[in-house]
Write a protein that holds these residues in place. Sequence first.
Motif, PDB file in Angstrom:
ATOM      1  N   VAL A 143       0.835  -1.201   0.000  1.00  0.00           N
ATOM      2  CA  VAL A 143       0.000   0.000   0.000  1.00  0.00           C
ATOM      3  C   VAL A 143       0.870   1.253   0.000  1.00  0.00           C
ATOM      4  N   LEU A 144       1.920   1.279   0.809  1.00  0.00           N
ATOM      5  CA  LEU A 144       2.819   2.427   0.838  1.00  0.00           C
ATOM      6  C   LEU A 144       3.534   2.626  -0.496  1.00  0.00           C
ATOM      7  N   PHE A 145       3.951   1.536  -1.111  1.00  0.00           N
ATOM      8  CA  PHE A 145       4.617   1.611  -2.407  1.00  0.00           C
ATOM      9  C   PHE A 145       3.713   2.258  -3.448  1.00  0.00           C
ATOM     10  N   TRP A 146       2.464   1.780  -3.559  1.00  0.00           N
ATOM     11  CA  TRP A 146       1.555   2.340  -4.561  1.00  0.00           C
ATOM     12  C   TRP A 146       1.142   3.761  -4.218  1.00  0.00           C
ATOM     13  N   ALA A 147       1.035   4.088  -2.947  1.00  0.00           N
ATOM     14  CA  ALA A 147       0.721   5.469  -2.555  1.00  0.00           C
ATOM     15  C   ALA A 147       1.844   6.411  -2.985  1.00  0.00           C
TER      16      ALA A 147
ATOM     17  N   GLY B 211       3.814  10.478  -6.590  1.00  0.00           N
ATOM     18  CA  GLY B 211       4.862  10.942  -7.493  1.00  0.00           C
ATOM     19  C   GLY B 211       4.329  11.324  -8.860  1.00  0.00           C
ATOM     20  N   VAL B 212       3.395  10.541  -9.381  1.00  0.00           N
ATOM     21  CA  VAL B 212       2.797  10.857 -10.686  1.00  0.00           C
ATOM     22  C   VAL B 212       2.002  12.158 -10.596  1.00  0.00           C
ATOM     23  N   ILE B 213       1.230  12.327  -9.525  1.00  0.00           N
ATOM     24  CA  ILE B 213       0.451  13.557  -9.356  1.00  0.00           C
ATOM     25  C   ILE B 213       1.378  14.762  -9.232  1.00  0.00           C
ATOM     26  N   ALA B 214       2.449  14.632  -8.465  1.00  0.00           N
ATOM     27  CA  ALA B 214       3.398  15.745  -8.321  1.00  0.00           C
ATOM     28  C   ALA B 214       4.060  16.078  -9.651  1.00  0.00           C
TER      29      ALA B 214
END
Length: 92
Positions: free
Chosen positions: A21-25, A30-33
């Motif tokens: 879950v932490l990895f995908w979050a 990162g993609v949003i940023a």
Amino acid sequence: MMWYDGGWGWGGWFAMAVFMVLFWALIIAGVIALVRYLAGPRHHQDSGPHPLNGEPRWGSRRAEDVLAERFARGEIDDDEYVRRLALLREHR
């Protein structure tokens, strides 16, 4: 036949789930940023007219439009609207 889980037990499964879950979050954040960084500033407002067609740019509002909205909401009466509109057009 005995099943052997290598000593991880339930704690290993729980830890793997938390880290997944932490990895995908982190990937999604990162993609949003990155998208926000590449999109540039959104709230940049230029008060001047558009250089090609002379109309107000996106995000900028003409004083007459603001005055008309205040009149429509009932914040000012018709005498004050006419007086301020004449003053705006006189100083244009």
